[in-house]
Design a protein around this motif. Structure first.
Motif, mmCIF file in Angstrom:
data_model
loop_
_atom_site.group_PDB
_atom_site.id
_atom_site.type_symbol
_atom_site.label_atom_id
_atom_site.label_comp_id
_atom_site.label_asym_id
_atom_site.label_seq_id
_atom_site.Cartn_x
_atom_site.Cartn_y
_atom_site.Cartn_z
ATOM 1 N N GLN A 1 0.830 -1.210 0.000
ATOM 2 C CA GLN A 1 0.000 0.000 0.000
ATOM 3 C C GLN A 1 0.863 1.257 0.000
ATOM 4 O O GLN A 1 0.580 2.226 -0.712
ATOM 5 N N GLU B 1 2.667 1.687 -3.384
ATOM 6 C CA GLU B 1 1.781 2.099 -4.464
ATOM 7 C C GLU B 1 1.375 3.567 -4.365
ATOM 8 O O GLU B 1 0.764 4.107 -5.280
ATOM 9 N N ARG B 2 1.693 4.162 -3.231
ATOM 10 C CA ARG B 2 1.435 5.596 -3.081
ATOM 11 C C ARG B 2 2.752 6.297 -2.757
ATOM 12 O O ARG B 2 2.926 6.908 -1.711
ATOM 13 N N GLU C 1 0.103 6.940 -8.198
ATOM 14 C CA GLU C 1 -0.487 5.624 -7.973
ATOM 15 C C GLU C 1 0.232 4.592 -8.844
ATOM 16 O O GLU C 1 0.391 4.794 -10.046
#
Length: 309
Positions: free
Chosen positions: A291, A294-295, A305
């Motif tokens: 997570q 991905e950011r 993103e």
């Protein structure tokens, strides 16, 4: 502050002797005319002075890069000729033009003999801030297995109160191989400076502590630093984790927290994500890592993103 010294090599050694060259060449060009009008003094006036000879030798010495022939020739000459070296040291002490002083510094650091060491120690112990800086810059040419340099830095680290100068002194502690008894005073002082009120001093002290500590027990140092209130200290801790290979569950948990925290600055989050790649993670931890990865934040400070995998 940053350096550790700092930092134009392409202009190094330029105009090292601009004043000497200019005046010397002027005298050399006038000499033949003077000789013709005053025959009795022709021989004396045609004989170049020491300064003129040096100026002629250095006439081609115009902005050579480090490692260039002119640069190397001046280093070799200064090593062979004590009078020439004294002249360079005197010019360095009083030069106010930055390029010329940088050129002189580069040559003197290339010589790095006992005379340069002696001059550097004398200047570094000066009560005048400018002279002190000149001396510290000279001493950067010497490794800390030179006892005189190490002892001077240890003493100044103990006495200094200005945060900017303290950081510079800490940054000068380039690790070297010395006896553990000689390294102990350095480590003791770094231990105290990791708790300094100024975050830049704390950050530099964390990085140097990890490099100087040969015992391998850096985990506690790094865990304390990664929980620091200042981002620069946290980033230093992450760099220390990568450099030292320190691993523990609490370091991993701290990295996951930083990587996932939207309040962390982008640089810290990216650094934490990068460091986590070297940790073993269970499925739950890996999900948090993905997570965060991905950011990520790109070089312009914008979140981006990553496509789901």
């Amino acid at each position: 502050m940053k350096n550790p010294l700092q930092f134009a090599s392409a202009l190094l050694a330029a105009a090292v002797f601009g004043g000497i060259v200019g005046s010397s060449l002027t005298r050399a060009s006038v000499a033949p005319q003077a000789a013709s009008s005053h025959p009795r003094n022709a021989s004396a006036r045609a004989t170049p002075t020491i300064a003129a000879q040096r100026g002629a030798d250095l006439a081609a010495y115009t902005y050579p890069a480090r490692g260039g022939d002119s640069f190397d020739r001046n280093i070799q000459r200064a090593r062979r000729d004590p009078a020439y070296l004294r002249e360079l040291l005197g010019n360095y002490r009083f030069e106010t033009e930055l390029d010329r002083r940088g050129a002189l510094l580069a040559v003197l650091q290339g010589v790095a003999n006992q005379d340069v060491l002696r001059a550097g120690r004398e200047l570094a112990d000066s009560g005048d801030p400018r002279q002190r800086q000149l001396g510290l810059d000279l001493l950067k040419a010497f490794p800390l297995d030179v006892a005189e340099v190490r002892e001077l830095l240890q003493r100044q680290l103990q006495d200094e109160r200005d945060p900017a100068m303290l950081k510079q002194l800490v940054d000068m502690l380039a690790p070297t191989v010395i006896a553990s008894e000689d390294a102990a005073p350095v480590l003791n002082r770094l231990d105290a400076l990791r708790r300094h009120p100024d975050p830049s001093v704390r950050a530099s002290s964390v990085l140097q502590s990890v490099q100087w500590n040969k015992a391998g027990d850096n985990e506690d140092i790094l865990h304390r630093a990664i929980l620091d209130t200042d981002a620069s200290v946290r980033q230093a801790a992450i760099a220390g984790i990568n450099a030292s290979g320190a691993r523990s569950d609490r370091l991993k948990d701290a990295l996951l927290a930083l990587a996932a925290d939207p309040r962390s600055d982008g640089e810290t989050r990216n650094a934490a994500v990068f460091a986590l790649q070297n940790f073993a993670m269970n499925r739950a931890e890996y999900a948090l890592y993905r997570q965060a990865a991905e950011r990520a934040v790109d070089g312009d400070g914008h979140e981006r993103e990553y496509p789901a995998r």
